[in-house]
Each structure stands twice: as structure tokens, then as C-alpha cells.
Design a protein around this motif. Sequence first.
Motif, PDB file in Angstrom:
ATOM      1  N   TYR A   1      -2.027   8.385  14.834  1.00  0.00           N
ATOM      2  CA  TYR A   1      -1.492   7.781  13.614  1.00  0.00           C
ATOM      3  C   TYR A   1      -1.176   6.299  13.840  1.00  0.00           C
ATOM      4  CZ  TYR A   1       2.434   6.220  10.788  1.00  0.00           C
ATOM      5  OH  TYR A   1       3.267   5.452  10.026  1.00  0.00           O
TER       6      TYR A   1
ATOM      7  N   VAL B   1      -3.095   3.403  11.706  1.00  0.00           N
ATOM      8  CA  VAL B   1      -2.331   2.665  10.691  1.00  0.00           C
ATOM      9  C   VAL B   1      -2.413   1.160  10.930  1.00  0.00           C
ATOM     10  CG1 VAL B   1       0.121   2.083  10.364  1.00  0.00           C
ATOM     11  CG2 VAL B   1      -0.687   4.332   9.798  1.00  0.00           C
TER      12      VAL B   1
ATOM     13  N   ALA C   1       0.215   5.219   1.528  1.00  0.00           N
ATOM     14  CA  ALA C   1      -0.741   5.860   2.438  1.00  0.00           C
ATOM     15  C   ALA C   1      -0.396   7.334   2.683  1.00  0.00           C
ATOM     16  CB  ALA C   1      -0.763   5.092   3.768  1.00  0.00           C
ATOM     17  N   PRO C   2      -0.557   8.170   1.656  1.00  0.00           N
ATOM     18  CA  PRO C   2      -0.176   9.576   1.837  1.00  0.00           C
ATOM     19  C   PRO C   2      -1.155  10.355   2.719  1.00  0.00           C
ATOM     20  CG  PRO C   2      -1.225   9.274  -0.298  1.00  0.00           C
ATOM     21  CD  PRO C   2      -1.118   7.902   0.316  1.00  0.00           C
ATOM     22  N   SER C   3      -0.631  11.328   3.434  1.00  0.00           N
ATOM     23  CA  SER C   3      -1.484  12.291   4.148  1.00  0.00           C
ATOM     24  C   SER C   3      -1.762  13.426   3.173  1.00  0.00           C
ATOM     25  CB  SER C   3      -0.751  12.848   5.367  1.00  0.00           C
ATOM     26  OG  SER C   3      -0.321  11.797   6.190  1.00  0.00           O
TER      27      SER C   3
ATOM     28  N   ARG D   1       0.834  -1.214   0.000  1.00  0.00           N
ATOM     29  CA  ARG D   1       0.000   0.000   0.000  1.00  0.00           C
ATOM     30  C   ARG D   1       0.866   1.262   0.000  1.00  0.00           C
ATOM     31  NH1 ARG D   1       1.991   2.561   4.510  1.00  0.00           N
ATOM     32  NH2 ARG D   1       1.364   1.651   6.475  1.00  0.00           N
TER      33      ARG D   1
ATOM     34  N   ARG E   1       7.442   2.312   3.266  1.00  0.00           N
ATOM     35  CA  ARG E   1       7.233   3.743   3.503  1.00  0.00           C
ATOM     36  C   ARG E   1       8.576   4.393   3.770  1.00  0.00           C
ATOM     37  NH1 ARG E   1       3.940   2.441   9.085  1.00  0.00           N
ATOM     38  NH2 ARG E   1       5.668   1.418  10.165  1.00  0.00           N
TER      39      ARG E   1
ATOM     40  N   LEU F   1       9.708   6.901   9.253  1.00  0.00           N
ATOM     41  CA  LEU F   1       8.686   6.232  10.068  1.00  0.00           C
ATOM     42  C   LEU F   1       9.199   4.943  10.700  1.00  0.00           C
ATOM     43  CD1 LEU F   1       5.584   6.992   7.850  1.00  0.00           C
ATOM     44  CD2 LEU F   1       6.073   7.875  10.133  1.00  0.00           C
TER      45      LEU F   1
ATOM     46  N   GLU G   1      -4.659   9.203   4.218  1.00  0.00           N
ATOM     47  CA  GLU G   1      -4.598   9.343   5.684  1.00  0.00           C
ATOM     48  C   GLU G   1      -5.070  10.735   6.087  1.00  0.00           C
ATOM     49  OE1 GLU G   1      -1.089   7.400   7.399  1.00  0.00           O
ATOM     50  OE2 GLU G   1      -2.403   5.675   7.068  1.00  0.00           O
TER      51      GLU G   1
HETATM   52  N1  GLU Z   1       0.538   9.002   6.144  1.00  0.00           N
HETATM   53  C1  GLU Z   1       1.914   8.850   6.484  1.00  0.00           C
HETATM   54  C2  GLU Z   1       2.714   9.927   5.765  1.00  0.00           C
HETATM   55  O1  GLU Z   1       2.251  10.474   4.781  1.00  0.00           O
HETATM   56  C3  GLU Z   1       2.473   7.502   6.090  1.00  0.00           C
HETATM   57  C4  GLU Z   1       1.891   6.417   6.895  1.00  0.00           C
HETATM   58  C5  GLU Z   1       2.468   5.044   6.632  1.00  0.00           C
HETATM   59  O2  GLU Z   1       2.913   4.766   5.511  1.00  0.00           O
HETATM   60  O3  GLU Z   1       2.416   4.228   7.562  1.00  0.00           O
HETATM   61  O4  GLU Z   1       3.796  10.234   6.217  1.00  0.00           O
END
Ligand code: GLU
Length: 321
Positions: free
Chosen positions: A196, A200, A21-23, A19, A214, A218, A55
Motif C-alpha cells: 500500500y 500510494v 482513494a477507496p479500496s 483525491r 484521508r 492512516l 485501490e
Molecule cells: N485505500 C485506502 C483505504 O481505503 C486509502 C488510501 C489513502 O487514502 O491513502 O483505506
Amino acid sequence: MSTLRASTPSAATHQGAGRYAPSPSGELHLGNLRTALVAWLFARSTDRRFLVRVEDLDRARDAGTAGAQLADLRALGLDWDGDPVLQTDSGEAHEAAIAQLASAGLVYECTCTRKDILAAPTAPHAPPGAYPGTCRDLTDAERAAARARIAPRLPALRLRAPEGESRLAFDDALLGRTEGDIDDLVLKRGDGTVSYNLAVVVDDAAMGVDQIVRGDDLASSTPRQILLQRLLGLPTPPEVSYAHVPLVLGPTGARLAKRDGAVTLSDLWAAGMASADVLAMLAGSLGLAGAEERVTASQLVSRFDPAALPREPWVWRPASA
Ligand code: GLU
């Protein structure tokens, strides 16, 4: 949300999914696009579905840019399966997870401000920056007094992390064995926003994600997320795999940012580059294409080998520099 709709279903044979998962807090820059490409390549080269999750929990940071972000991914030739998932649609699942932890005695109210936390003496052997435990073992009367003191603000909810375990290690496809701190992380903020880490973990499990790729900023959150997976009885390593991609740095050596120049796809278009040029540049930075070579995203799938990916950050310089 028709603007979010677009996918080319792939003939996936693997049960799991990767996946991105952009904010939606702004336009994607080259670092984000490069991580998205790597996540897509990981999934597609292992016959997984590739899912997109917006996100959008943190409304304070939501600049409503999800549609533009998805259009950028498509412009590079990345596709995904099914409709993008909006994190805000999963509120009930987030609450259910917190309730599950609470019924196991693993949630407590916390009225500390950031300032309180910095001022509190830290427990011996606690990781630096860890929550000092101020609100962890209050009596009912003390908790009521603390609540009254911060009214109308509401307390946050924290996880009662297992005692005597302050570090947790996991295997990362790019970073190798990685260890990080675990502590009484926030599950829900005082303003009612789910954290978060909690969101997640719940969302990845609900979406069947078993391959998490990612940015390596993170990586330090991963031990906390694995702890939550275990406590919630959700799939966890080795069933779930992790790859944290080295970040892209700007010419000054700091993490790439908008101030570094033309770093978004629309900036680069304006500077005369086509999407294919940007893809070629990203592929080159990953060692997947030669300097002058034109490639498509799908051509990169068969070339992709995680073991050969660069382990160092990519320092981006504007073409004119
Ligand atoms: N939404 C987070 C971001 O844009 C990434 C979250 C993830 O990949 O776990 O930094």
C-alpha cells in the motif's frame, strides 16, 4: 469500464489535485462517505482537480464494489475530473519505483513471517512493532539459504531505511504537527503484491496529487510515505499537504462498522432517508449545516474552512436510538 465513467470537468485553476482513494472491499459507510466529502471540499475550495483512484491492488480484499462506491459518491453530489484510475493499471510504475530504490542499494529480500518478526529481539531504540532487521544484512549465502528454506514461498522486498532516523514529523491541516515511526517497510509482499505505502506514493505523484485527505487511521503511515517520496525524488511536504480526518465512531465508541446498523447509503435509503438527508447529516457533523437545513455539496464549498472542522471523532447514532 463504462460504469466507472462519470465526471463533470470543473474550471480548475490550481495545478495540483486532491483525491479520494477507496479500496473496493465493500460498500462505503458513513465514515468513508464523510471523508470523501471532506476530501472533495478541500480540493474544490482550493480550485484543485479532484481525482478518484480505485485501490484494487489487494485482490484478496477486492469485493468488486468500485462501481457501487462511485455511484454513492455521485448520489451525494460529489464529482471528479477524468476517469477513475485503477491502481492495478500502474504495475509498471510500481515496479520501476522498486527498481529505482534497488539500484540505490535500498531494497533487500526478507523471508520473515509475522511470527518470526514477533519472536525476534528488537533492536535498541527501535520503534515498537518495527521490523527487527533480521534479513537486512545477510550474506549472499545466508540469503540463498533463507530463500531455499521458505520455497515455494518467495521473499518479500523491504526498504533499507536510513539508519539513525526512526521518527519523521509532518504538518497536518487537522492534526497539527504529527510525528510517527519509520522503519524497513515492506515494498512488495512475497505473493508479489506491491505494498500500500509504495503504491500510494507512486500513484499520487503520477496523478499530480498534492493534497492528501484521508481517514486519520492512516496518519501513522504518512511518515513512511514521506520517506519513500524523499528516496524516490518525488514531491513531498511542504509541496504536498496532508489532512487526516477524524474517524466516525459507532454508538459503542468503536470505529463505525456494518454491525452498527444502517450505515451505508443503500441501508439509509432502505430506512427511508434520501441522499440529500444523508448529505445534510454529514454536513451537520462537520459543522457546515444546521440541523434541519437542506444543502447541496456545491453550496458547502464556499462554507468550507479547514480551521473550523471538528477535531474530534463524530459519534454516529442510529436515528431510532
Ligand atoms: N485505500 C485506502 C483505504 O481505503 C486509502 C488510501 C489513502 O487514502 O491513502 O483505506
